[in-house]
Design an enzyme around this catalytic site. Structure first.
Site, short mmCIF file in Angstrom:
data_model
loop_
_atom_site.label_atom_id
_atom_site.label_comp_id
_atom_site.label_asym_id
_atom_site.label_seq_id
_atom_site.Cartn_x
_atom_site.Cartn_y
_atom_site.Cartn_z
N LYS A 132 0.85 -1.19 0.00
CA LYS A 132 0.00 0.00 0.00
C LYS A 132 0.89 1.24 0.00
CE LYS A 132 -3.99 2.00 2.47
NZ LYS A 132 -4.88 1.87 3.64
N SER B 65 -9.78 2.27 2.56
CA SER B 65 -8.87 2.99 1.69
C SER B 65 -7.92 2.10 0.91
CB SER B 65 -8.05 3.98 2.52
OG SER B 65 -7.23 3.28 3.45
N SER C 197 -9.87 -0.21 6.73
CA SER C 197 -9.30 -0.15 5.38
C SER C 197 -8.57 -1.40 4.91
CB SER C 197 -8.37 1.04 5.26
OG SER C 197 -9.13 2.22 5.27
#
Ligand code: GLN
Length: 502
Positions: A85, A160, A184
């Site tokens: 990420k 997210s 997330s």
């Protein structure tokens, strides 16, 4: 190499991939190449990656092959590719946190998670798309355009960390790292038919994560199986003196727990508050079936009342913006990333204002303003202080629940993946996607999402969430592994094997 002829390397699990590399059936470079090719073939449609580090990935894979050739014993994930990420700093590799403010920033250091991943011989393929500074539930708040759900490209992959989940679900990588501040990791896992785990707060170092809300943020594994998630969890967990909130305690044996697949005698709590209005009927149906399955597998089911969970979401949306407004103050155009308006006549304060106006997206600005307001003198006690009190009540609800049960179970999200564009202009409905995940962040619990099947009303993946007390992460893997195995028996395959080819 004979046994692997015709095998699609990208469809192996991480555990299988490590084994065929260790056995010399295939090289780590070949595995990495296969994943880079897959990214090349599908990522123009999925858009899971913001940056692919082909050169770095092939060099890391080659290093694993050389160590093997030299007779070294390889770790349990050596040579396995991973998608990182973009909120996690990676030395020499661009890190933007999905924001224009950090466009072009190349960190001079590795996060602890990155260092541990590299030391395990895991190959970092690149950086994944995300909502700006991890604020969002759909990845539509990325400054670089949305990620698409591999099950239906017109829908959101969650957020997210939608990029990490989509990379795993589309077979671009068997593993990914996510971060979970309010859901997330788990919410994207739920809507993409994958596995995602938020470890106990402090279980995985936060050093080198670009902070959203420091008292809530936690990095964790994304994978296609519970065992793969456990292997990655074991690789990244543990005490880190560079993070003052890191827990100095032994990491539970999550890998053994994932392999045990035995829930006999386990007490599982169903929280009354996680159902009813706002829950999609197909999600509730799959959830009820999962609870029945747990009973068939030998767990005992207990109904749990957690009255303060109803206030978790509003409390979170005061605590998170408050901490975020403080953390995001460092993006001032002076130190790194974007600088706008520095024409030689503007003052430093003017340049900061122009830069922040140009660099932050709408959701980041919304939260900075709410947080600044909630923290201002005169309002602090009324908002932030009040929210912290509610947080304590949520923690107490969990404590009472865990006196009665070993784990809690709930749907991960009230609905399946919604269409891109549907909630982007309606922050309240976007926030509701995290209704079931947020309480665990407030309390610092360990929590996991696994696939529970496809919703009968729209054919999209439904997530099943397990919650365990702090430091009991192994319980998640025990129950998650058991349910995953029982469902795979029933279906004849893992849910993800039913995902469209793309
Ligand atoms: N969707 C939640 C939010 O927008 C959670 C974010 C996260 O876990 N990083 O705050």
């Amino acid at each position: 190499m004979s046994s692997l002829v015709g095998t699609d390397l990208v469809r192996l699990t991480a555990a299988e991939t490590a084994r065929v590399i260790a056995d010399g059936e295939v090289s780590a470079v070949e595995v990495t190449r296969a994943h880079l090719d897959r990214i090349g073939a599908v990522d123009d449609r999925v858009h899971a990656f913001l940056h692919v580090d082909e050169e770095g990935a092939l060099a890391a894979a080659l290093a694993v092959d050389e160590r093997r050739a030299a007779g070294e014993t390889l770790g349990p994930l050596a040579g396995v590719p991973l998608a990182m990420k973009d909120v996690v700093t990676t030395k020499g590799v661009p890190t933007t946190a999905g924001s224009r403010l950090l466009e072009g920033w190349v960190p001079p250091y590795d996060a602890t998670v990155t260092r541990l991943v590299r030391e395990a011989g895991i190959v970092i393929l690149g950086k994944t798309n995300m909502d700006e500074f991890a604020m969002g539930s759909s990845t539509e708040h990325s400054a670089y355009g949305p990620t698409h759900n591999p099950w239906d490209l017109s829908r959101i992959p969650g957020g997210s960390g939608g990029g990490s989940a989509a990379a795993v679900a589309s077979f671009e990588a068997p593993l990914a790292i996510g971060t979970d501040t309010g859901g997330s990791i788990r919410q994207p896992a739920a809507v993409t038919g994958t596995v995602g785990v938020k470890p106990t707060y402090g279980g995985v170092s936060r050093f080198g994560l670009i902070a959203l809300a420091s008292s809530l943020d936690q990095a964790g594994p994304c994978a296609r199986t519970v065992l793969d998630a456990a292997l990655l969890h074991a690789a990244i967990a543990g005490h880190d003196p560079l993070d003052s909130t890191s827990i100095d305690a032994p990491v539970p044996d999550v890998v053994a727990a994932a392999r045990s697949q035995d829930v006999r005698g386990m007490r599982v709590g169903v929280v009354k508050q996680f159902s009813g209005e706002g829950y999609q009927p197909g999600v509730e149906q799959r959830f009820r079936e999962s609870v029945e399955l747990l009973e068939e597998l030998g767990a005992s089911i207990v109904e749990i009342d957690a009255p303060h969970f109803a206030y978790a979401l509003p409390a979170y949306y005061l605590i998170l913006p408050s901490e975020a407004s403080s953390n995001l103050a460092r993006f001032d155009g002076m130190r790194y990333g974007l600088r706008v308006g520095d024409d030689g006549t503007a003052s430093a304060e003017q340049v900061m204002a122009i830069t922040r106006d140009a660099g932050f997206g709408a959701e980041a600005k919304r939260r900075i303003m709410i947080g600044t307001y909630a923290l201002s003198s005169g309002y602090y006690d009324a908002y932030y202080g009040q929210a912290q009190k509610v947080r304590t009540l949520v923690v107490r609800d969990f404590e009472r629940a865990f006196e009665q049960v070993d784990v809690l179970v709930s749907p991960t999200t009230p609905t399946t993946a919604f269409p891109i564009g549907e909630r982007i202009d309606d922050p309240m409905s976007m926030y509701l996607a995290d209704l079931c995940t947020i309480p665990s962040n407030l309390a610092g619990n360990a929590s996991m999402s696994i696939p529970a099947g496809l919703s009968p009303d729209d054919g999209l993946p439904v997530g099943l969430q397990f919650i365990a007390p702090p430091l009991a992460d192994d319980r998640l893997y025990r129950v998650g592994g058991a349910v995953e195995a029982a469902l795979a028996d029933r279906w004849g395959h893992l849910l993800i094997d039913q995902a469209p080819e793309l």
